[in-house]
Enzyme design. Structure first.
Site, PDB file in Angstrom:
ATOM      1  N   GLU A   6      -4.507  -9.921   0.112  1.00 31.33           N
ATOM      2  CA  GLU A   6      -5.370  -9.802   1.287  1.00 31.33           C
ATOM      3  C   GLU A   6      -6.798 -10.062   0.831  1.00 31.33           C
ATOM      4  OE1 GLU A   6      -4.961  -6.115   3.422  1.00 31.33           O
ATOM      5  OE2 GLU A   6      -2.764  -6.142   3.290  1.00 31.33           O
ATOM      6  N   GLU A  31       0.814  -1.221   0.000  1.00 29.55           N
ATOM      7  CA  GLU A  31       0.000   0.000   0.000  1.00 29.55           C
ATOM      8  C   GLU A  31       0.848   1.272   0.000  1.00 29.55           C
ATOM      9  OE1 GLU A  31      -4.137  -1.533   1.962  1.00 29.55           O
ATOM     10  OE2 GLU A  31      -2.508  -1.113   3.356  1.00 29.55           O
TER      11      GLU A  31
END
Length: 1005
Positions: A508, A442
Site C-alpha cells: 500500500e 495487518e
C-alpha cells in the site's frame, strides 16, 4: 439437534460438512452452449426473516410458513435492503464499546441474523449416480444450511465458496433450501478489514450437478524453459468415479498421459502471457466414462508464463517487473455485490490508466475477477480473508503482549488460517494473472502466518507476500518479499542501500484519500533507479460509499456515520482514484501519467523516450507532435518510433518552433494504433510537454528605417478623495476604496445607464486558508494552522489607506493586522490604471515561529452569474504543486459550478497551477480577467468560499450559490498523501517561510 451457531465463539469451528476446496473450473455437457446444463442458479428472490440477534430467530425456521416474510433479492447485503444499517469502520471492531467480548467471542445483543428460504424445483431429475451440491460463493460472515428440513452444513470465510452436498435430501417436486447467515462469528476477529460491515448472501448461489464420473479438481501448470524457447503445459486432474481424462491445447495438440496420472505437452516457441500480452491458449478437457462416452467438457484458458524471484528480483518471463499497482476492494454502489459487467468495466478503466497490477484487498474476490484479469492482463496479488487490525492496535499501544496477538502464535487460530489459505489457493490456482499469494493484511506476525506461507510454498511455486512480518520480525521467512505500507521513498532508498536480501514492494502506498496523491513521482522514479524496489499498490481504486437520501429527499453518497452507525471512521473510506460511481477523479490522470509505459523528456527539438515496457516495442504506438502558441494550434506532425522494450533513444521532433514572440507548447503523445479489449485505437498511453519561449534575435536590414507611429498612452485615471472613500475612475470603469470597510468595495466596468456592471460582491480579503483536505485533517492541520483561518476571516484594516498618484495610475494601499499568535500583518496595494487594469501587490509578514500558511492569495467574491471559466494555464483538471505531472499548459474552459471536485467530503479542490491568465464571465461575456505577474499564479474559481466548503460534510449541504469566488494565489500548499494520518506535504511543496510577496492584476471585461 445442536445448532451450529451454538459454536460461533469457538475459533476452531471453521466448517462442518463443507465439501473440499477445488479449482473454480466449470463443467459442461458435450451438447451445452455457453450455459452449463449442470448448473442451476438460485440467485433471485428469496424469503427473509430478519432478527437483530440469535435470540430473535425463529425456531425450526426451515419449516415455517414464509408467506408473510419479506421478499429480498439474492445476492444483496441486508444492510442495503433496509435491515440493520451500513457501518463503516477502519480498525475498530464494530461491537467495540458495546459488549465486553474477547477474541473468539461474539456479541450477543447485536448480532444480526438473516434467515433465508428458497423453494425451488430441479430443472430435471437427478441421473443415476449424479450428485447435487449447493455453492454459496459469498456470505458474510458465517452460513448454516438446511435442505428439506435436514441440517446439511456450516461454513465460515465468506469470501471463498462454501459448498454442501444435497443429494441425500433431494425430493421430487418442490425442495426447500433454508439458510441462516449471521453477521458476526468468532472468525470475525480475523475479518477486521477497512471496509463497510455488511452481512447476508452477497454472491451467487448455484446448484451444481456432479455426474457419476466427474472432474472434481484440476491443476494446470506451465514450466517455461530458461531460454523461453519452449514450455511444458501440465494438467493434473482429480476424478471422482471410474473414467479417464483427455485434453487438447488449441493450436498445439493433445496432451500426452504421464505415468503419474497427469497429462502434458511440450510447446516450442510459446507465446508467453504477460500484462502486456495476455495471450491465453484454449484448453479443452474431456471426461470419459468407462464406456468411452464424453460426460463432461471442461474449458480452461492457459496462460503460459514464468514468474518468480530470479537473480534477486521479481521477474515475469525473465524480465524484472515493476508493479504499477492499485489496491481494490470488491465494492460498488451495491456494496460488495459486483456484476461481471461492473468488474469488467473496472479492469478496463485500470488498463486505460496504465495500471498493470491489482492487490485484492483484503480477501479473495469472486472468480470472475481473476478470469477477467487473465484476459485483460493484470498481475494479481491474491490475498487471504484475514485482518486483525483492532487487536494489532492493542499491541502497538502496549495494552497487549506480542504473545497475545490474534491469530499470532495461538494454536486455536492455526486451523482457520490454513483453511483460508487452502480455500483461496485451490480455487484460484489456475489463473496466470496471480503472481503472489498474500497471507492477509495487518494482523501482526506469528507462527500461524509462518505455517501458512510454508503451506503455500508446498503447494505452489508462486512467491508469498505478507507485510505483517515488518512489525513482528520473528519469522522473516514468512514473506519472500520485503513488503511495507506507506514508507517514504527516501526511507526505502536508504533501507535498500544496506539490505539486498529480498525484492521490496509497497503493498500500500500513496493513500489517495480525498484531495491527495501528491509527490507520487518520487516512488515511480525510484522503481527505475533502484533494482530491488519493484513498485507498489496505490490505496485504493474506488471510494467505498453507499447511496443514501438526506432528510430533504436529496440523494448523496454516504460514508462512516451517515447511516447513524457507531462506532465509525468517517470519510476514511474515501480513498479512491475513482469515485464510488466510477467517475474518474483528477488523481486518475496523475496515475495514468506516472504509470505510462513510455517515459518522455521533451525539449524544443527532440524527445528522449525510455520504453518501460518489458515485451512491447514502441512501434505499436502512433506518435504525434503538436505545437501551439498560447493555446492556438500551430502544427501537427506524426512521429514514428520503433524502440525495443527497455531501451531509450533521443529522436528529433521534426518540428520548428516559430520565431514570432510568444509562449509555445510542444506536446508529444503516443496512442494505440489498434484497438484493444480495453481501449479503442487512438487512446493516448503516454504524453509529455515542453514549454518554449524563443529568443527573437533582431534582424539586420538595409532598408531605410521605419518611423514608428507614436503610441497613445491611456489617460491616467481620475482620483476622488472623499471623506470615507477614495474613488479612482476612468472612461469605462469606476473603483471605490472604503476606509470604513477596509478595502476595495466596488469595481464597476463597462458603459451602462447605471455606470457599469458591478464585478465585486464584497471587499476582497487576503486569503491564507482553504477548506482542510482529508490528509490535512489527518495530521491535525485545523488545530496547528487555525490561526491562518482567523487571519483569513477576521483580518482588520489598520490606519488610513495610503494613496499615491503616479503619472499613469493611482495606488491605494491597505494594511491588515492578522489575529495570529504572534501577530502578523499583510499589505494589499491596488494600482489602478486608466484603462481599468488593477495591479495588486500583496505582502505577507508572518509572525516569528508561525506555521506555513495553507496558501497566500486574495479572496475575490464576484456575482454568481460569472459561471464561465476560461484560463491559460495547466489543465484541464485540477492540479496542485505536488500533483501536476498530468497537467498540460493550454487554454481550457470549464463551468465554475463544476469546479469543486466532488470528493466524498467537501474540501479544498478545483485549483489550477501555472495560470498565465483566467477569465470568469457571464452568458454575455461580461466579467473579470485575472493576469499573472512575472510568474504564473494559481487560481481557484468556485461557487463557495473555503469557509462554506469546510462547514459542509456532504455536497448536498453546501448552501445555494450566491456568488463566484475567485482565489488567485501565489501558491497553495501541496496536497501530500504519503499517508492520511500523519504524513505532511513534502517540504519543497510548502509555502516558503518569511516575508512573501504576490503580484497579479485584474481587469473588467
Amino acid at each position: 439437534m445442536t445448532h451450529p451457531f451454538d459454536r460461533l465463539a469457538d475459533p476452531t469451528f471453521i466448517a462442518e460438512n463443507r465439501l473440499p476446496a477445488h479449482s473454480d473450473h466449470r463443467w459442461f455437457a458435450p451438447s451445452d452452449g455457453g450455459t452449463s446444463s449442470f448448473e442451476q442458479s438460485l440467485s433471485g428472490r428469496w424469503k427473509l426473516h430478519y432478527a437483530k440477534n440469535l435470540g430473535g430467530t425463529l425456531p425450526e425456521f426451515w419449516a415455517a410458513d414464509t408467506s408473510t416474510w419479506d421478499d429480498v433479492p439474492v445476492p444483496a447485503h441486508l444492510q442495503l435492503l433496509g435491515y440493520d444499517r451500513p457501518q463503516y469502520t477502519n480498525v475498530q471492531y464494530p461491537w467495540d464499546g458495546y459488549e465486553q467480548v474477547v477474541p473468539g467471542e461474539v456479541p450477543t445483543a447485536y448480532n444480526p441474523v438473516g434467515s433465508y428460504v428458497k423453494d425451488y424445483e430441479l430443472d430435471r431429475p437427478l441421473e443415476p449416480g449424479e450428485r447435487l451440491a449447493v455453492t454459496f460463493h459469498g456470505a458474510e460472515s458465517a452460513v448454516a444450511v438446511w435442505h428439506n428440513g435436514t441440517y446439511v452444513g456450516y461454513g465460515t470465510d465468506g469470501f471463498t465458496p462454501s459448498s454442501f452436498d444435497l443429494t441425500p435430501t433431494v425430493v421430487p417436486g418442490t425442495n426447500r433450501l433454508a439458510v441462516q447467515v449471521v453477521k458476526f462469528s468468532g472468525q470475525s476477529w480475523i475479518e477486521d478489514q477497512d471496509f463497510y460491515r455488511f452481512s447476508g448472501i452477497f454472491r451467487d448461489v448455484v446448484l451444481e450437478r456432479r455426474p457419476a464420473v466427474h472432474l472434481e479438481d484440476v491443476r494446470v501448470t506451465t514450466t517455461v524453459a530458461d531460454d523461453l524457447a519452449s514450455a511444458v503445459v501440465r494438467v493434473e486432474p482429480r476424478l471422482e468415479g471410474a473414467g479417464v481424462v483427455r485434453a487438447t491445447l488449441d493450436g498445439v495438440g493433445p496432451l500426452v498421459p504421464r505415468e503419474d496420472g497427469a497429462l502434458a505437452v511440450v510447446i516450442d516457441g510459446p507465446r508467453l502471457w504477460s500484462a502486456e500480452d495476455p495471450h491465453l491458449y484454449p484448453l479443452r478437457i474431456e471426461v470419459l466414462d468407462d464406456d468411452g462416452a464424453v460426460v463432461e467438457v471442461v474449458p480452461q484458458h492457459v496462460g503460459i508464463r514464468r514468474f518468480g524471484i530470479e537473480g534477486g528480483t521479481l521477474r515475469i518471463n525473465g524480465r524484472r517487473v515493476v508493479f504499477h499497482g492499485v489496491n481494490r476492494h470488491e465494492f460498488g454502489l451495491q456494496g460488495r455485490v459486483m456484476t461481471r459487467e461492473q468488474t469488467e468495466a473496472d479492469l478496463q478503466l485500470m488498463k486505460r490508466a496504465n495500471i498493470n497490477a491489482v492487490r485484492t484487498s483484503h480477501y479473495p474476490n469472486s472468480s470472475l475477477f481473476y478470469e477477467l484479469c487473465d484476459r485483460y492482463g493484470l498481475y494479481v496479488v491474491d490475498e487471504m480473508n484475514v485482518e486483525a487490525h483492532g487487536v494489532w492496535d492493542e499491541i502497538v499501544q502496549g495494552r497487549r503482549a506480542v504473545a497475545d496477538a490474534v491469530p499470532g502464535d495461538r494454536p486455536e487460530w492455526r486451523g482457520s488460517l490454513l483453511a483460508r489459505a487452502e480455500a483461496m489457493l485451490e480455487r484460484d490456482k489456475n489463473h496466470p494473472s496471480i503472481v503472489l499469494w498474500s497471507c492477509g493484511n495487518e494482523a501482526f506476525g506469528g507462527t500461524g502466518f509462518r505455517d501458512v506461507a510454508d503451506w503455500f510454498r508446498a503447494h505452489d511455486t508462486r512467491p508469498v507476500h505478507y507485510e505483517g512480518v515488518h512489525w513482528d520480525p520473528r519469522y522473516p521467512e514468512t514473506s519472500d518479499v520485503v513488503s511495507r505500507m506507506y514508507a517514504p521513498a527516501e526511507e526505502i532508498e536508504k533501507y535498500l542501500a544496506s539490505h539486498r536480501e529480498k525484492p521490496y514492494i509497497l503493498c500500500e502506498y500513496a493513500h489517495a484519500m480525498g484531495n491527495s496523491f501528491g509527490a507520487v513521482d518520487k516512488y515511480t522514479e525510484l522503481a527505475y533507479r533502484e533494482e530491488l524496489f519493484q513498485g507498489g499498490f496505490i490505496w485504493d481504486f474506488a471510494d467505498q460509499a453507499v447511496p443514501l437520501v438526506d432528510r430533504h429527499g436529496r440523494s448523496f453518497l454516504g460514508y462512516g456515520g451517515d447511516a447513524g452507525e457507531a462506532p465509525h471512521d468517517g470519510e476514511f473510506c474515501g480513498n479512491g482514484i475513482v469515485f464510488a460511481d466510477r467517475t474518474p477523479t483528477p488523481k486518475l490522470a496523475e496515475v495514468s501519467r506516472l504509470y505510462q509505459p513510455l517515459h518522455l523528456d521533451v525539449s524544443d527539438d527532440v524527445v528522449r523516450v525510455h520504453n518501460r515496457n518489458l515485451f512491447t516495442d514502441a512501434g505499436v504506438y502512433a506518435g504525434e507532435v503538436v505545437v501551439r502558441r498560447e493555446g492556438v494550434l500551430v502544427s501537427t506532425t506524426p512521429l514514428a518510433l520503433a524502440l525495443a522494450p527497455g531501451e531509450a533513444v533521443t529522436v528529433p521532433l521534426g518540428v520548428k518552433v516559430p520565431r514570432a514572440p510568444g509562449e509555445y507548447t510542444i506536446d508529444v503523445t503516443f496512442a494505440l494504433r489498434q484497438a484493444t479489449a480495453w481501449a479503442p485505437a487512438g487512446h493516448v498511453v503516454a504524453s509529455g510537454q515542453a514549454v518554449i519561449t524563443p529568443v527573437v534575435e533582431p534582424v539586420e536590414t538595409t532598408r531605410p528605417p521605419v518611423v514608428e507611429p507614436v503610441e497613445t498612452t491611456p489617460r491616467p485615471p481620475r482620483l476622488v478623495r472623499g471623506i470615507h472613500n477614495v474613488g479612482v475612475h476612468g472612461d469605462h470603469f469606476t473603483t471605490l476604496f472604503s476606509q470604513v470597510h477596509g478595502g476595495l468595495q466596488s469595481y464597476r466596468y463597462g458603459i451602462t445607464r447605471d455606470g457599469g456592471h458591478e464585478l465585486l460582491a464584497s471587499v476582497p480579503k487576503p486569503s491564507f486558508w482553504h477548506a482542510p483536505t482529508s490528509n490535512e485533517r489527518g495530521w491535525g492541520m485545523p488545530f496547528e494552522d487555525g490561526g491562518w483561518l482567523l487571519a483569513s476571516r477576521y483580518a482588520r484594516a489598520t490606519g488610513t489607506p495610503t494613496v499615491v498618484e503616479h503619472p499613469d495610475s493611482v495606488s491605494v494601499g491597505f494594511t491588515y493586522e492578522l489575529p495570529t499568535t504572534p501577530s502578523s500583518s499583510c499589505d494589499v496595494a491596488y494600482r489602478v490604471f486608466g484603462d481599468g487594469r488593477v495591479e495588486v501587490t500583496q505582502t505577507l509578514r508572518p509572525g516569528d515561529g508561525l506555521t506555513d500558511p495553507p496558501e497566500l492569495g486574495l479572496l475575490i467574491e464576484t456575482p454568481a452569474d460569472l459561471t464561465r471559466l476560461r484560463w491559460y494555464g495547466e489543465g484541464p483538471h485540477e492540479s496542485y504543486v505536488d500533483r501536476r505531472a498530468a497537467a498540460r499548459l493550454g487554454v481550457w474552459s470549464s463551468d465554475v459550478r463544476e469546479e469543486l471536485t466532488p470528493y466524498l467530503r467537501p474540501q479544498e479542490a478545483g485549483n489550477h497551477t501555472g495560470v498565465r491568465w483566467a477569465e470568469v464571465t457571464d452568458a454575455r461575456g461580461r466579467g473579470l480577467r485575472v493576469s499573472a505577474g512575472e510568474e504564473p499564479l494559481e487560481l481557484s474559481a468556485l461557487p463557495w468560499t473555503p469557509f462554506e466548503i469546510e462547514n459542509a460534510r456532504h455536497h448536498t449541504e453546501l448552501p445555494p450559490v450566491h456568488r463566484t469566488v475567485l482565489r488567485p494565489a501565489l501558491m497553495r500548499r501541496g496536497v501530500g498523501g504519503d499517508d492520511s494520518w500523519g504524513a505532511r506535504t513534502h517540504p519543497e511543496y510548502l509555502l516558503p517561510h518569511g516575508e512573501l510577496v504576490f503580484r497579479f492584476a485584474f481587469q473588467g471585461l
